[in-house]
Enzyme design. Structure first.
Site, short mmCIF file in Angstrom:
data_model
loop_
_atom_site.label_atom_id
_atom_site.label_comp_id
_atom_site.label_asym_id
_atom_site.label_seq_id
_atom_site.Cartn_x
_atom_site.Cartn_y
_atom_site.Cartn_z
N TYR A 103 -2.40 -0.31 10.22
CA TYR A 103 -2.41 -0.75 8.83
C TYR A 103 -1.10 -0.34 8.16
O TYR A 103 -0.45 -1.14 7.48
CB TYR A 103 -3.60 -0.13 8.10
CG TYR A 103 -3.68 -0.42 6.63
CD1 TYR A 103 -4.19 -1.63 6.17
CD2 TYR A 103 -3.24 0.51 5.69
CE1 TYR A 103 -4.27 -1.90 4.81
CE2 TYR A 103 -3.32 0.25 4.33
CZ TYR A 103 -3.83 -0.96 3.90
OH TYR A 103 -3.91 -1.23 2.55
N SER B 119 0.84 -1.19 0.00
CA SER B 119 0.00 0.00 0.00
C SER B 119 0.88 1.24 0.00
O SER B 119 2.00 1.23 0.51
CB SER B 119 -0.89 0.02 1.25
OG SER B 119 -1.51 1.28 1.42
#
Length: 290
Positions: free
Chosen positions: A158, A145
């Site tokens: 995250y 990501s």
């Protein structure tokens, strides 16, 4: 076709980027083991590939369970004779989608996010490498990501999991390169699935955040690059396809942003239109009055 004759396992392939990649990879000639924690979703994608003339099998896989990941690899070998590409795509976002403060985040949330996003990738690399090592090579692709490169507010755990993914990719590339195994990751910014923020059993939308947010106006787009259409899932899937194909044969240990549109290239300070003229005028004033 860029994956002609190749066998691919994709985790989290029942929706979102994984689904889009499974369909794309099949169109490019791959036989696909479609895995998802929701068995119905995996079967729907495999059936769709079959209806379009491709070859695919569906398998329920929870990437936090090592035996499930090992079975996905075994299924590829059992059904298609080998494993050429492991695409470790499965991942989860933070509980509450950024509404829970870091200091209020529970240990259970940390464990869930890291078990899926980081340990699941480790299991995928580990079991794919065992088969690929005996074959004399293979390719591993991971969905990381952009948050591994620039922090997202209120998504700290995250971000930590995806930072770990990038480090894992670099380390695995170093360790496995001698066997002819490549390991790379994409780090998407825009063009990601609406389903990513929905419950695992929600209806598959098949569109990006930007596509469902209303009429697209590039003037107000969040990225510096202005195009006439919003970013979509296929934009990221094509980057994964490049890493899965022989076109990237000498790339390994790379984690690069996809569908970025220049977002990561700008600084935090916002510069309004015409700021250069204002700056020049300010400097001119200073020069006149030393």
């Amino acid at each position: 076709m860029r994956l002609e004759g190749k066998v691919v396992v994709i985790t989290g392939a029942g929706s979102g980027l994984g689904r889009e990649s499974a369909l794309l990879f099949s169109r490019e000639g791959a036989s696909v083991v479609v895995t998802d924690i929701i068995e119905r979703r995996a079967k729907d994608v495999a059936d769709l590939i079959g209806e379009r003339g491709g070859r695919a099998v569906a398998l329920k896989v929870d990437v936090t369970v090592e035996s499930d990941v090992a079975e996905a690899v075994a299924a590829a070998v059992r059904q298609f004779g080998r494993l050429d590409v492991m695409y470790a795509n499965a991942g989860v976002t933070v509980p509450g989608q950024g509404t829970v403060a870091l200091e209020d985040t529970t240990e259970e949330s940390w464990t869930h996010v890291h078990d899926t996003n980081l340990k699941g990738v480790f299991f995928s690399i580990k079991h794919a490498a065992r088969v690929m090592k005996d074959q004399g090579g293979g390719t591993i692709v991971v969905t990381s990501s952009a948050s591994s490169l620039a922090a997202y507010p209120s998504f700290t755990i995250y971000t930590a999991s995806k930072g770990g993914v990038n480090a894992l990719v670099r380390g695995a590339a170093f360790d496995l390169g001698k066997y002819g195994i490549r390991v790379n990751a994409i780090c998407p910014t825009h063009g990601m699935s609406v389903n990513f923020g929905l419950p695992a059993d929600a209806e598959v939308v098949g569109r990006s955040y930007e596509e469902v947010s209303g009429p697209w106006d590039p003037t107000y787009a969040p990225m510096p690059l202005k195009l006439r259409r919003p970013p979509n899932l296929l934009d990221n899937a094509y980057a994964a396809l490049f890493l899965a194909s022989d076109e990237s044969a000498y790339m390994s240990g790379v984690c690069f942003p996809t569908t970025d549109g220049g977002t990561l290239g700008r600084v935090a300070i916002q510069f309004p239109e015409g700021w250069e003229l204002a700056q020049q005028a300010a400097f001119a004033g200073d020069n006149e009055n030393p």
